[in-house]
Scaffold this motif. Structure first.
Motif, PDB file in Angstrom:
ATOM      1  N   GLN A  56      -6.535   4.310  -2.863  1.00  0.00           N
ATOM      2  CA  GLN A  56      -7.596   5.273  -3.161  1.00  0.00           C
ATOM      3  C   GLN A  56      -6.989   6.678  -3.303  1.00  0.00           C
ATOM      4  O   GLN A  56      -5.917   6.958  -2.779  1.00  0.00           O
ATOM      5  CB  GLN A  56      -8.636   5.298  -2.037  1.00  0.00           C
ATOM      6  CG  GLN A  56      -9.314   3.967  -1.785  1.00  0.00           C
ATOM      7  CD  GLN A  56     -10.252   3.590  -2.914  1.00  0.00           C
ATOM      8  OE1 GLN A  56     -10.851   4.456  -3.547  1.00  0.00           O
ATOM      9  NE2 GLN A  56     -10.390   2.304  -3.172  1.00  0.00           N
ATOM     10  N   ALA A  57      -7.707   7.524  -4.018  1.00  0.00           N
ATOM     11  CA  ALA A  57      -7.285   8.917  -4.139  1.00  0.00           C
ATOM     12  C   ALA A  57      -7.924   9.716  -3.000  1.00  0.00           C
ATOM     13  O   ALA A  57      -9.147   9.889  -2.954  1.00  0.00           O
ATOM     14  CB  ALA A  57      -7.719   9.502  -5.485  1.00  0.00           C
ATOM     15  N   VAL A  58      -7.110  10.171  -2.054  1.00  0.00           N
ATOM     16  CA  VAL A  58      -7.598  10.883  -0.873  1.00  0.00           C
ATOM     17  C   VAL A  58      -6.692  12.070  -0.587  1.00  0.00           C
ATOM     18  O   VAL A  58      -5.456  11.950  -0.614  1.00  0.00           O
ATOM     19  CB  VAL A  58      -7.640   9.961   0.377  1.00  0.00           C
ATOM     20  CG1 VAL A  58      -8.256  10.698   1.562  1.00  0.00           C
ATOM     21  CG2 VAL A  58      -8.396   8.676   0.088  1.00  0.00           C
ATOM     22  N   LEU A  59      -7.308  13.218  -0.326  1.00  0.00           N
ATOM     23  CA  LEU A  59      -6.585  14.417   0.104  1.00  0.00           C
ATOM     24  C   LEU A  59      -7.112  14.845   1.468  1.00  0.00           C
ATOM     25  O   LEU A  59      -8.284  14.669   1.777  1.00  0.00           O
ATOM     26  CB  LEU A  59      -6.796  15.577  -0.873  1.00  0.00           C
ATOM     27  CG  LEU A  59      -6.289  15.447  -2.310  1.00  0.00           C
ATOM     28  CD1 LEU A  59      -6.739  16.664  -3.126  1.00  0.00           C
ATOM     29  CD2 LEU A  59      -4.775  15.326  -2.337  1.00  0.00           C
ATOM     30  N   ILE A  60      -6.249  15.450   2.278  1.00  0.00           N
ATOM     31  CA  ILE A  60      -6.669  16.146   3.488  1.00  0.00           C
ATOM     32  C   ILE A  60      -6.319  17.611   3.297  1.00  0.00           C
ATOM     33  O   ILE A  60      -5.144  17.958   3.122  1.00  0.00           O
ATOM     34  CB  ILE A  60      -5.982  15.598   4.753  1.00  0.00           C
ATOM     35  CG1 ILE A  60      -6.317  14.126   4.956  1.00  0.00           C
ATOM     36  CG2 ILE A  60      -6.401  16.418   5.978  1.00  0.00           C
ATOM     37  CD1 ILE A  60      -5.670  13.516   6.187  1.00  0.00           C
ATOM     38  N   MET A 100      -8.984   4.765 -13.890  1.00  0.00           N
ATOM     39  CA  MET A 100      -8.440   4.891 -12.539  1.00  0.00           C
ATOM     40  C   MET A 100      -7.597   3.672 -12.178  1.00  0.00           C
ATOM     41  O   MET A 100      -6.521   3.800 -11.582  1.00  0.00           O
ATOM     42  CB  MET A 100      -9.572   5.076 -11.529  1.00  0.00           C
ATOM     43  CG  MET A 100      -9.095   5.220 -10.085  1.00  0.00           C
ATOM     44  SD  MET A 100      -8.129   6.732  -9.807  1.00  0.00           S
ATOM     45  CE  MET A 100      -9.466   7.905  -9.549  1.00  0.00           C
ATOM     46  N   ASP A 101      -8.066   2.480 -12.553  1.00  0.00           N
ATOM     47  CA  ASP A 101      -7.279   1.267 -12.288  1.00  0.00           C
ATOM     48  C   ASP A 101      -5.928   1.336 -13.000  1.00  0.00           C
ATOM     49  O   ASP A 101      -4.899   0.917 -12.446  1.00  0.00           O
ATOM     50  CB  ASP A 101      -8.052   0.027 -12.749  1.00  0.00           C
ATOM     51  CG  ASP A 101      -9.241  -0.290 -11.853  1.00  0.00           C
ATOM     52  OD1 ASP A 101      -9.276   0.219 -10.718  1.00  0.00           O
ATOM     53  OD2 ASP A 101     -10.137  -1.037 -12.306  1.00  0.00           O
ATOM     54  N   TRP A 142      -0.140   2.347 -12.772  1.00  0.00           N
ATOM     55  CA  TRP A 142       0.984   3.168 -13.251  1.00  0.00           C
ATOM     56  C   TRP A 142       1.724   3.835 -12.102  1.00  0.00           C
ATOM     57  O   TRP A 142       2.947   4.014 -12.150  1.00  0.00           O
ATOM     58  CB  TRP A 142       0.441   4.231 -14.217  1.00  0.00           C
ATOM     59  CG  TRP A 142       1.470   5.224 -14.656  1.00  0.00           C
ATOM     60  CD1 TRP A 142       2.359   5.104 -15.686  1.00  0.00           C
ATOM     61  CD2 TRP A 142       1.720   6.508 -14.076  1.00  0.00           C
ATOM     62  NE1 TRP A 142       3.151   6.224 -15.791  1.00  0.00           N
ATOM     63  CE2 TRP A 142       2.774   7.098 -14.815  1.00  0.00           C
ATOM     64  CE3 TRP A 142       1.160   7.221 -13.021  1.00  0.00           C
ATOM     65  CZ2 TRP A 142       3.277   8.371 -14.510  1.00  0.00           C
ATOM     66  CZ3 TRP A 142       1.657   8.482 -12.702  1.00  0.00           C
ATOM     67  CH2 TRP A 142       2.694   9.046 -13.448  1.00  0.00           C
ATOM     68  N   SER A 143       0.989   4.191 -11.055  1.00  0.00           N
ATOM     69  CA  SER A 143       1.595   4.925  -9.944  1.00  0.00           C
ATOM     70  C   SER A 143       2.263   4.048  -8.915  1.00  0.00           C
ATOM     71  O   SER A 143       2.849   4.545  -7.938  1.00  0.00           O
ATOM     72  CB  SER A 143       0.543   5.796  -9.245  1.00  0.00           C
ATOM     73  OG  SER A 143      -0.461   4.983  -8.655  1.00  0.00           O
ATOM     74  N   VAL A 197      -2.096   7.747  -4.933  1.00  0.00           N
ATOM     75  CA  VAL A 197      -3.002   7.814  -6.074  1.00  0.00           C
ATOM     76  C   VAL A 197      -3.513   9.240  -6.281  1.00  0.00           C
ATOM     77  O   VAL A 197      -3.651   9.710  -7.413  1.00  0.00           O
ATOM     78  CB  VAL A 197      -4.175   6.831  -5.887  1.00  0.00           C
ATOM     79  CG1 VAL A 197      -5.142   6.916  -7.057  1.00  0.00           C
ATOM     80  CG2 VAL A 197      -3.651   5.404  -5.740  1.00  0.00           C
ATOM     81  N   ALA A 198      -3.779   9.953  -5.190  1.00  0.00           N
ATOM     82  CA  ALA A 198      -4.231  11.340  -5.318  1.00  0.00           C
ATOM     83  C   ALA A 198      -3.149  12.205  -5.945  1.00  0.00           C
ATOM     84  O   ALA A 198      -3.444  13.098  -6.760  1.00  0.00           O
ATOM     85  CB  ALA A 198      -4.620  11.897  -3.946  1.00  0.00           C
ATOM     86  N   ARG A 199      -1.901  11.955  -5.594  1.00  0.00           N
ATOM     87  CA  ARG A 199      -0.808  12.735  -6.183  1.00  0.00           C
ATOM     88  C   ARG A 199      -0.653  12.417  -7.670  1.00  0.00           C
ATOM     89  O   ARG A 199      -0.298  13.284  -8.477  1.00  0.00           O
ATOM     90  CB  ARG A 199       0.496  12.462  -5.428  1.00  0.00           C
ATOM     91  CG  ARG A 199       0.461  12.973  -3.990  1.00  0.00           C
ATOM     92  CD  ARG A 199       1.841  12.936  -3.343  1.00  0.00           C
ATOM     93  NE  ARG A 199       2.343  11.594  -3.136  1.00  0.00           N
ATOM     94  CZ  ARG A 199       2.088  10.844  -2.072  1.00  0.00           C
ATOM     95  NH1 ARG A 199       1.301  11.315  -1.105  1.00  0.00           N
ATOM     96  NH2 ARG A 199       2.619   9.634  -1.941  1.00  0.00           N
ATOM     97  N   ALA A 200      -0.932  11.161  -8.047  1.00  0.00           N
ATOM     98  CA  ALA A 200      -0.880  10.795  -9.464  1.00  0.00           C
ATOM     99  C   ALA A 200      -2.062  11.386 -10.214  1.00  0.00           C
ATOM    100  O   ALA A 200      -1.946  11.757 -11.388  1.00  0.00           O
ATOM    101  CB  ALA A 200      -0.860   9.278  -9.610  1.00  0.00           C
ATOM    102  N   LEU A 201      -3.200  11.488  -9.545  1.00  0.00           N
ATOM    103  CA  LEU A 201      -4.413  11.995 -10.193  1.00  0.00           C
ATOM    104  C   LEU A 201      -4.346  13.506 -10.403  1.00  0.00           C
ATOM    105  O   LEU A 201      -4.724  14.009 -11.472  1.00  0.00           O
ATOM    106  CB  LEU A 201      -5.630  11.644  -9.342  1.00  0.00           C
ATOM    107  CG  LEU A 201      -7.000  12.028  -9.900  1.00  0.00           C
ATOM    108  CD1 LEU A 201      -7.304  11.276 -11.198  1.00  0.00           C
ATOM    109  CD2 LEU A 201      -8.090  11.741  -8.860  1.00  0.00           C
ATOM    110  N   PHE A 202      -3.867  14.239  -9.407  1.00  0.00           N
ATOM    111  CA  PHE A 202      -3.854  15.703  -9.476  1.00  0.00           C
ATOM    112  C   PHE A 202      -2.439  16.249  -9.678  1.00  0.00           C
ATOM    113  O   PHE A 202      -2.083  16.663 -10.771  1.00  0.00           O
ATOM    114  CB  PHE A 202      -4.486  16.277  -8.206  1.00  0.00           C
ATOM    115  CG  PHE A 202      -5.931  15.918  -8.035  1.00  0.00           C
ATOM    116  CD1 PHE A 202      -6.888  16.337  -8.940  1.00  0.00           C
ATOM    117  CD2 PHE A 202      -6.340  15.125  -6.966  1.00  0.00           C
ATOM    118  CE1 PHE A 202      -8.222  15.998  -8.793  1.00  0.00           C
ATOM    119  CE2 PHE A 202      -7.673  14.777  -6.804  1.00  0.00           C
ATOM    120  CZ  PHE A 202      -8.613  15.213  -7.724  1.00  0.00           C
TER     121      PHE A 202
END
Length: 287
Positions: free
Chosen positions: A122-126, A271-272, A277-278, A139-144
């Motif tokens: 999942q894409a998660v940031l703190i 997203m999938d 890819w990541s 995934v969050a690092r790949a997304l942003f």
């Protein structure tokens, strides 16, 4: 000469200028309004205080109104819950005050890292109190952006949003997202006005970008707990992600941002693809 609370003075003046006399319940007044919003005496009347008292408060004088008076002024100005909390923070009369001294470094407890490991798909940031990116999933690092690859000073969501050209290209409505970041940072900064690192961040962004400087001067505050972001990702193309925020009961200065996509949508397929890819290149070799 008494010290002036300039942040409070600025916020009250701007809130009063945005007031709507027609919605305030005030009796009809045939006087010509030379400026937009409510007059000082009207705010005082609605709040049940004297005009002189409200004037001194709006001038940023170091007076200490009760929590009840602050709430009355917030109602007179038609502030939402975030604006009311912000007003309490600026005045310094909130029922629970945070210590003025705050640690310069925030640390994520081990259990939260384990939680992120469980959410690796999942894409998660703190984010921390200054919008620092304290931890993130792959995934969050790949997304942003790959915040882990940045030097510690640059691992800040607001700083990345304003100073990285890739961030400006990623968000379809960059201005909406950037304004939201400013309003959230404004709200957080008032809770710890002596936070040196937060003040240095604001100073840097004010020097670096005209947009931040302008929006910061508008003194709008908001706390977004959910919403959506439309992205134009360089790898998987356009997609919309929904986000929910979770404030940690044990550490209210840290917030989880969880990003998801609508089931069976083009965004979910994108997203999938991004998740695939990541994946680390070494995963299949290790197996």
């Amino acid at each position: 000469m008494a010290e002036i609370n300039r942040e409070l003075a600025d916020f009250l003046r701007r809130a009063r200028s945005q007031g709507d006399p027609a919605r305030s319940g005030l009796p009809a007044d045939d006087r010509v309004r030379r400026v937009a919003g409510l007059r000082r005496e009207e705010v005082a009347l609605l709040a049940g205080v004297s005009t002189d008292y409200y004037t001194r408060l709006e001038q940023g004088r170091r007076i200490q109104p009760s929590a009840g008076v602050i709430d009355a002024i917030a109602r007179a100005l038609d502030l939402d819950s975030v604006g009311r909390t912000h007003l309490h923070d600026l005045v310094g009369a909130a029922t629970v005050r945070r210590p003025r001294s705050v640690p310069s470094v925030q640390r994520v407890r081990p259990g939260l890292y384990q939680l992120l490991d469980a959410w690796e798909g999942q894409a998660v940031l703190i984010l921390g109190r200054r919008m620092e990116v304290l931890a993130s999933t792959r995934v969050a690092r790949a997304l942003f952006a790959d915040f882990d690859a940045l030097v510690p000073k640059e691992r800040n969501y607001a700083r990345w949003l304003f100073l990285d050209d890739a961030a400006r290209a990623l968000f379809v409505e960059w201005e909406v997202q950037a304004r939201a970041a400013v309003e959230s940072l404004r709200f957080a900064a008032a809770r710890n006005p002596d936070d040196r690192l937060a003040n240095e961040l604001v100073a840097e962004l004010s020097r670096s970008t005209a947009e931040f400087r302008q929006w910061w001067s508008e003194h709008r505050v908001y706390q977004r707990t959910f919403g959506s972001k439309n992205l134009r990702h360089p790898i998987v193309g356009e997609l919309t992600v929904e986000y929910e925020t979770l404030t940690l009961p044990g550490d209210p200065d840290q917030t989880l941002f969880v990003y998801t996509t609508e089931p069976a949508s083009a965004s979910r397929r994108a997203m999938d693809l991004l998740i695939s890819w990541s994946q680390p290149a070494s995963a299949s070799r290790t197996e």
